[in-house]
Design a protein around this motif. Structure first.
Motif, short mmCIF file in Angstrom:
data_model
loop_
_atom_site.label_atom_id
_atom_site.label_comp_id
_atom_site.label_asym_id
_atom_site.label_seq_id
_atom_site.Cartn_x
_atom_site.Cartn_y
_atom_site.Cartn_z
N ALA A 1 -6.91 1.97 0.68
CA ALA A 1 -6.28 1.19 0.78
C ALA A 1 -6.05 1.39 -0.79
CB ALA A 1 -5.18 -0.80 0.89
N VAL B 1 -2.94 5.94 1.51
CA VAL B 1 -4.05 5.33 2.56
C VAL B 1 -5.20 6.84 2.35
CG1 VAL B 1 -5.36 5.06 4.81
CG2 VAL B 1 -3.37 3.76 3.91
N GLN C 1 -2.92 -3.36 5.79
CA GLN C 1 -3.79 -2.60 5.33
C GLN C 1 -4.36 -2.95 4.10
OE1 GLN C 1 0.48 -0.38 4.66
NE2 GLN C 1 -0.62 0.70 5.54
N VAL D 1 1.12 -1.04 -0.27
CA VAL D 1 0.36 -0.11 -0.60
C VAL D 1 0.93 0.88 -0.07
CG1 VAL D 1 -2.15 1.59 1.70
CG2 VAL D 1 -2.08 -1.24 1.11
N ALA E 1 -8.53 -1.84 5.94
CA ALA E 1 -9.45 -1.06 4.61
C ALA E 1 -11.09 -1.18 3.80
CB ALA E 1 -8.50 -0.61 3.59
#
Length: 120
Positions: free
Chosen positions: A45, A37, A68, A34, A72
């Motif tokens: 992400a 963000v 991540q 990622v 998300a």
């Protein structure tokens, strides 16, 4: 697009900010797939892939496996090029994963009035 990987991440950050999100870029190394963000009602992400050739399904699966992305609401893989049919099929089978190719990216930049000459 003639832009280095870090400028490409900055471009995506700027684009999502224009769409009303607050963004931050992840650390350059150990980003776990990622790069940006975006938060604003939901958490996105974003993985940036600046490539000349099409992106295949292994990159889609790699992004989906990222912690991540799992944390998300949506994972988006953005490339300056395109995606293989296999990558599109893989993404279609996974909930909350979106692919944005170079053509769609240029359309988004125009829509949000981000001058592409800064990056091309």
């Amino acid at each position: 697009m003639k832009v280095n990987p870090y400028e490409f991440e900055e471009l995506l950050s700027e684009l999502w900010e224009e769409m009303g999100y607050e963004t931050y870029r992840t650390a350059r190394s150990h980003d776990r797939g990622v790069d940006v963000v975006a938060e604003g009602g939901n958490k996105i992400a974003i993985q940036a892939k600046r490539h000349q050739g099409n992106i295949g399904s292994p990159k889609v699966r790699e992004m989906v496996g990222s912690p991540q992305v799992k944390n998300a609401d949506e994972g988006i893989l953005v490339t300056t090029s395109g995606f293989t049919k296999d990558a599109e099929q893989t993404a279609g089978e996974i909930e909350n994963v979106r692919l944005i190719d170079g053509d769609e990216l240029v359309d988004m930049l125009r829509e949000h009035q981000i001058p592409s000459h800064k990056y091309v």
